[in-house]
Scaffold this motif. Sequence first.
Motif, PDB file in Angstrom:
ATOM      1  N   THR A  46       6.130   4.790  -5.508  1.00  0.00           N
ATOM      2  CA  THR A  46       5.456   5.080  -4.236  1.00  0.00           C
ATOM      3  C   THR A  46       4.979   3.838  -3.486  1.00  0.00           C
ATOM      4  O   THR A  46       4.588   3.949  -2.323  1.00  0.00           O
ATOM      5  CB  THR A  46       4.248   6.003  -4.458  1.00  0.00           C
ATOM      6  OG1 THR A  46       3.321   5.361  -5.334  1.00  0.00           O
ATOM      7  CG2 THR A  46       4.691   7.342  -5.045  1.00  0.00           C
ATOM      8  N   SER A  47       4.983   2.664  -4.120  1.00  0.00           N
ATOM      9  CA  SER A  47       4.514   1.465  -3.429  1.00  0.00           C
ATOM     10  C   SER A  47       5.475   1.093  -2.317  1.00  0.00           C
ATOM     11  O   SER A  47       6.673   1.398  -2.370  1.00  0.00           O
ATOM     12  CB  SER A  47       4.359   0.297  -4.410  1.00  0.00           C
ATOM     13  OG  SER A  47       5.604  -0.007  -5.012  1.00  0.00           O
ATOM     14  N   ARG A  48       4.960   0.410  -1.304  1.00  0.00           N
ATOM     15  CA  ARG A  48       5.745   0.062  -0.129  1.00  0.00           C
ATOM     16  C   ARG A  48       6.193  -1.399  -0.182  1.00  0.00           C
ATOM     17  O   ARG A  48       5.504  -2.260  -0.739  1.00  0.00           O
ATOM     18  CB  ARG A  48       4.916   0.264   1.153  1.00  0.00           C
ATOM     19  CG  ARG A  48       4.282   1.634   1.308  1.00  0.00           C
ATOM     20  CD  ARG A  48       5.298   2.707   1.531  1.00  0.00           C
ATOM     21  NE  ARG A  48       6.033   2.539   2.780  1.00  0.00           N
ATOM     22  CZ  ARG A  48       7.082   3.289   3.114  1.00  0.00           C
ATOM     23  NH1 ARG A  48       7.519   4.231   2.294  1.00  0.00           N
ATOM     24  NH2 ARG A  48       7.690   3.096   4.263  1.00  0.00           N
ATOM     25  N   TRP A  49       7.330  -1.668   0.446  1.00  0.00           N
ATOM     26  CA  TRP A  49       7.787  -3.053   0.585  1.00  0.00           C
ATOM     27  C   TRP A  49       6.732  -3.869   1.327  1.00  0.00           C
ATOM     28  O   TRP A  49       6.476  -5.011   0.987  1.00  0.00           O
ATOM     29  CB  TRP A  49       9.119  -3.071   1.342  1.00  0.00           C
ATOM     30  CG  TRP A  49       9.666  -4.423   1.629  1.00  0.00           C
ATOM     31  CD1 TRP A  49      10.247  -5.293   0.750  1.00  0.00           C
ATOM     32  CD2 TRP A  49       9.694  -5.076   2.912  1.00  0.00           C
ATOM     33  NE1 TRP A  49      10.630  -6.442   1.395  1.00  0.00           N
ATOM     34  CE2 TRP A  49      10.301  -6.335   2.720  1.00  0.00           C
ATOM     35  CE3 TRP A  49       9.264  -4.719   4.189  1.00  0.00           C
ATOM     36  CZ2 TRP A  49      10.501  -7.228   3.768  1.00  0.00           C
ATOM     37  CZ3 TRP A  49       9.457  -5.609   5.224  1.00  0.00           C
ATOM     38  CH2 TRP A  49      10.065  -6.847   5.008  1.00  0.00           C
ATOM     39  N   ASP A  50       6.123  -3.259   2.320  1.00  0.00           N
ATOM     40  CA  ASP A  50       5.016  -3.885   3.045  1.00  0.00           C
ATOM     41  C   ASP A  50       3.752  -3.090   2.781  1.00  0.00           C
ATOM     42  O   ASP A  50       3.556  -2.005   3.350  1.00  0.00           O
ATOM     43  CB  ASP A  50       5.319  -3.926   4.535  1.00  0.00           C
ATOM     44  CG  ASP A  50       4.182  -4.529   5.361  1.00  0.00           C
ATOM     45  OD1 ASP A  50       3.193  -4.988   4.756  1.00  0.00           O
ATOM     46  OD2 ASP A  50       4.287  -4.531   6.600  1.00  0.00           O
ATOM     47  N   PRO A  51       2.847  -3.588   1.932  1.00  0.00           N
ATOM     48  CA  PRO A  51       1.651  -2.821   1.587  1.00  0.00           C
ATOM     49  C   PRO A  51       0.570  -2.843   2.659  1.00  0.00           C
ATOM     50  O   PRO A  51      -0.483  -2.228   2.470  1.00  0.00           O
ATOM     51  CB  PRO A  51       1.160  -3.504   0.303  1.00  0.00           C
ATOM     52  CG  PRO A  51       1.634  -4.928   0.436  1.00  0.00           C
ATOM     53  CD  PRO A  51       2.954  -4.837   1.152  1.00  0.00           C
ATOM     54  N   TYR A  52       0.811  -3.536   3.778  1.00  0.00           N
ATOM     55  CA  TYR A  52      -0.199  -3.548   4.842  1.00  0.00           C
ATOM     56  C   TYR A  52      -0.482  -2.135   5.334  1.00  0.00           C
ATOM     57  O   TYR A  52      -1.631  -1.760   5.583  1.00  0.00           O
ATOM     58  CB  TYR A  52       0.257  -4.439   6.001  1.00  0.00           C
ATOM     59  CG  TYR A  52      -0.614  -4.303   7.234  1.00  0.00           C
ATOM     60  CD1 TYR A  52      -1.928  -4.758   7.223  1.00  0.00           C
ATOM     61  CD2 TYR A  52      -0.133  -3.699   8.388  1.00  0.00           C
ATOM     62  CE1 TYR A  52      -2.745  -4.619   8.341  1.00  0.00           C
ATOM     63  CE2 TYR A  52      -0.930  -3.559   9.509  1.00  0.00           C
ATOM     64  CZ  TYR A  52      -2.236  -4.019   9.481  1.00  0.00           C
ATOM     65  OH  TYR A  52      -3.043  -3.861  10.591  1.00  0.00           O
ATOM     66  N   ALA A  53       0.572  -1.353   5.514  1.00  0.00           N
ATOM     67  CA  ALA A  53       0.420   0.029   5.973  1.00  0.00           C
ATOM     68  C   ALA A  53       0.956   0.947   4.890  1.00  0.00           C
ATOM     69  O   ALA A  53       2.155   0.921   4.585  1.00  0.00           O
ATOM     70  CB  ALA A  53       1.163   0.249   7.282  1.00  0.00           C
ATOM     71  N   GLU A  54       0.075   1.752   4.312  1.00  0.00           N
ATOM     72  CA  GLU A  54       0.490   2.617   3.217  1.00  0.00           C
ATOM     73  C   GLU A  54       0.024   4.047   3.466  1.00  0.00           C
ATOM     74  O   GLU A  54      -1.089   4.279   3.962  1.00  0.00           O
ATOM     75  CB  GLU A  54      -0.088   2.124   1.886  1.00  0.00           C
ATOM     76  CG  GLU A  54       0.496   0.801   1.434  1.00  0.00           C
ATOM     77  CD  GLU A  54       0.040   0.425   0.034  1.00  0.00           C
ATOM     78  OE1 GLU A  54      -1.179   0.426  -0.200  1.00  0.00           O
ATOM     79  OE2 GLU A  54       0.901   0.130  -0.817  1.00  0.00           O
ATOM     80  N   PRO A  55       0.843   5.023   3.103  1.00  0.00           N
ATOM     81  CA  PRO A  55       0.434   6.420   3.198  1.00  0.00           C
ATOM     82  C   PRO A  55      -0.482   6.787   2.036  1.00  0.00           C
ATOM     83  O   PRO A  55      -0.556   6.070   1.033  1.00  0.00           O
ATOM     84  CB  PRO A  55       1.765   7.169   3.098  1.00  0.00           C
ATOM     85  CG  PRO A  55       2.600   6.279   2.211  1.00  0.00           C
ATOM     86  CD  PRO A  55       2.204   4.865   2.564  1.00  0.00           C
ATOM     87  N   ASP A  56      -1.153   7.899   2.178  1.00  0.00           N
ATOM     88  CA  ASP A  56      -1.958   8.461   1.092  1.00  0.00           C
ATOM     89  C   ASP A  56      -1.177   9.656   0.536  1.00  0.00           C
ATOM     90  O   ASP A  56      -1.027  10.676   1.213  1.00  0.00           O
ATOM     91  CB  ASP A  56      -3.322   8.900   1.627  1.00  0.00           C
ATOM     92  CG  ASP A  56      -4.137   9.632   0.576  1.00  0.00           C
ATOM     93  OD1 ASP A  56      -4.300   9.087  -0.523  1.00  0.00           O
ATOM     94  OD2 ASP A  56      -4.597  10.759   0.855  1.00  0.00           O
ATOM     95  N   LEU A  57      -0.681   9.508  -0.685  1.00  0.00           N
ATOM     96  CA  LEU A  57       0.218  10.503  -1.270  1.00  0.00           C
ATOM     97  C   LEU A  57      -0.422  11.175  -2.476  1.00  0.00           C
ATOM     98  O   LEU A  57      -1.168  10.541  -3.228  1.00  0.00           O
ATOM     99  CB  LEU A  57       1.530   9.846  -1.699  1.00  0.00           C
ATOM    100  CG  LEU A  57       2.319   9.102  -0.611  1.00  0.00           C
ATOM    101  CD1 LEU A  57       3.454   8.308  -1.236  1.00  0.00           C
ATOM    102  CD2 LEU A  57       2.862  10.088   0.423  1.00  0.00           C
ATOM    103  N   GLN A  58      -0.088  12.441  -2.671  1.00  0.00           N
ATOM    104  CA  GLN A  58      -0.539  13.124  -3.878  1.00  0.00           C
ATOM    105  C   GLN A  58       0.609  13.528  -4.789  1.00  0.00           C
ATOM    106  O   GLN A  58       0.418  13.739  -5.990  1.00  0.00           O
ATOM    107  CB  GLN A  58      -1.373  14.358  -3.523  1.00  0.00           C
ATOM    108  CG  GLN A  58      -0.698  15.360  -2.608  1.00  0.00           C
ATOM    109  CD  GLN A  58      -1.605  16.546  -2.292  1.00  0.00           C
ATOM    110  OE1 GLN A  58      -2.382  16.966  -3.147  1.00  0.00           O
ATOM    111  NE2 GLN A  58      -1.527  17.069  -1.075  1.00  0.00           N
ATOM    112  N   VAL A  59       1.821  13.609  -4.234  1.00  0.00           N
ATOM    113  CA  VAL A  59       2.993  14.001  -5.010  1.00  0.00           C
ATOM    114  C   VAL A  59       4.206  13.271  -4.444  1.00  0.00           C
ATOM    115  O   VAL A  59       4.303  13.060  -3.235  1.00  0.00           O
ATOM    116  CB  VAL A  59       3.236  15.538  -4.928  1.00  0.00           C
ATOM    117  CG1 VAL A  59       4.572  15.911  -5.549  1.00  0.00           C
ATOM    118  CG2 VAL A  59       2.123  16.297  -5.606  1.00  0.00           C
ATOM    119  N   SER A  60       5.133  12.886  -5.341  1.00  0.00           N
ATOM    120  CA  SER A  60       6.425  12.362  -4.894  1.00  0.00           C
ATOM    121  C   SER A  60       7.525  13.174  -5.549  1.00  0.00           C
ATOM    122  O   SER A  60       7.522  13.401  -6.760  1.00  0.00           O
ATOM    123  CB  SER A  60       6.584  10.884  -5.270  1.00  0.00           C
ATOM    124  OG  SER A  60       7.859  10.407  -4.853  1.00  0.00           O
TER     125      SER A  60
END
Length: 491
Positions: A46-60
Amino acid sequence: MKHFLPLLLLVLAGLATADIASDLAALLSPGARVVIPHDSDWTNLTSRWDPYAEPDLQVSVEAATAADVQATVKYAAQRKIKLLIRNTSHGFTETVESVVNGIQISIRALNSVKIDASKNTATVGGGVVVAEFIDALWKAGKRSATGNCDCVGMMGAGLGGGHGRHQGLHGLVSDNILSAQLVLANGTLATVSASINPDLFWALRGAGHNFGVVVEYTAKVYDPQDADVWTNAEYIFPDASLEAVFSFLNKYKHQQPAEMTIFANAWPVAGSNVSNIRLSIQYGGHKPISQIAAPFLALHPISMNNSTVSYPQLATATGIGLNNGFCLAAGTRRGHFSTQLKDFVIPAIREMKEYFDYTRRKYPQLSSTSLVWEMYPQQAFKAIPAKESAYPHRDLDIISLFMVNWTDEKDDELGRWVGELGREVLIKSTGKQGWQVYVNYAFGDETNEVVYEGGEPWRLKKLRKLKRRYDPHDVWGAYMPILCDGGAGGG
């Protein structure tokens, strides 16, 4: 008592996540997987290539089939749970932060490529990345339009247009889509093409992130017109040559070969506060390199380097291959500030270059910041009528990008502020066409007019009408959403 409510909310959230995971697991194929925050690979998935903007996730949901995508979309839409679609997580717009308590759907496993050489078509899974498509094309003795960076998803790039080295011969990635299997906001699977759902087909090619999930598409492929072996050339010029170099590029772009891509960027010099100018050139035509190099050598570079590589190795040679740091680097926080240009406005280019040097000098924590102008070949790209797709910038020739980079979250405010000031300088170089931004390079605070209109109001009017029809509840709102009531991309 004051600690009881937060604890209760956490427990309830955990129960909700477990319930959602259980519900989804019952709907999915045996090959699919539901991942929750307690799982050991949650961060990796779930981590992003760019962690500056990240979603808030509960399930993938790690989808294995198109039906898995359909079932998850339908489940989330019915419960008004925000969705984020993931392939390689290179979508860096800050609008992904609008996903709160959301469900991520990963389509990376949908990565098959089947090439029909006799029909000059390829059937491509929605999770295929650039390197996989190029490799399949190479083995079949074919070519097609792709993105540049090996690790970016083909559809991630293609839904916004998809610039690349072959666009002088074959146009954008989106120009080569013949049809697509698209999961709509209600979970149904639709075929879109020039003859089936043509309005969606139009929107998909340039604003596609707003209309569904492409689980598979069919693309045009071609017999090679370019060479198997490409030249990767680098020319370095001193700062004092900036005016001469960019004046030359203003003229040269009108004769730039269809097999040539040029990147001009500020090139930091060790021990100096002033950067040089670098031209990075990839050429895959059939003329002698001495003939191609002559006009660049006439500008008197202070250093140069030429190498030759097979086409599939070109991304690695330019630092954007699967195993290069640009694809592998994790933890770098990035602010992407961009505009598109018709020509280089030289005084503004000089001002932007000086601002870049000032930024690196003033703020050591931003020292890995970059400044680049991308010049893709224009021939086939410009030959396609602008009204054929939602891609709105076919009259423009250059993409400029000020990428502010840092590593510490405490510098987020500084990085954004520096980037916004730099963008104001970039906009000075836009000339009469005004500020326009390629959607795949958007920071996330741009208005819909800047991203989707291209100076033609009918485009955005048409897109908003289609958005109201096909996604009235904004299921596809995570990536530069089309806002039917106006406003900036971030809402």
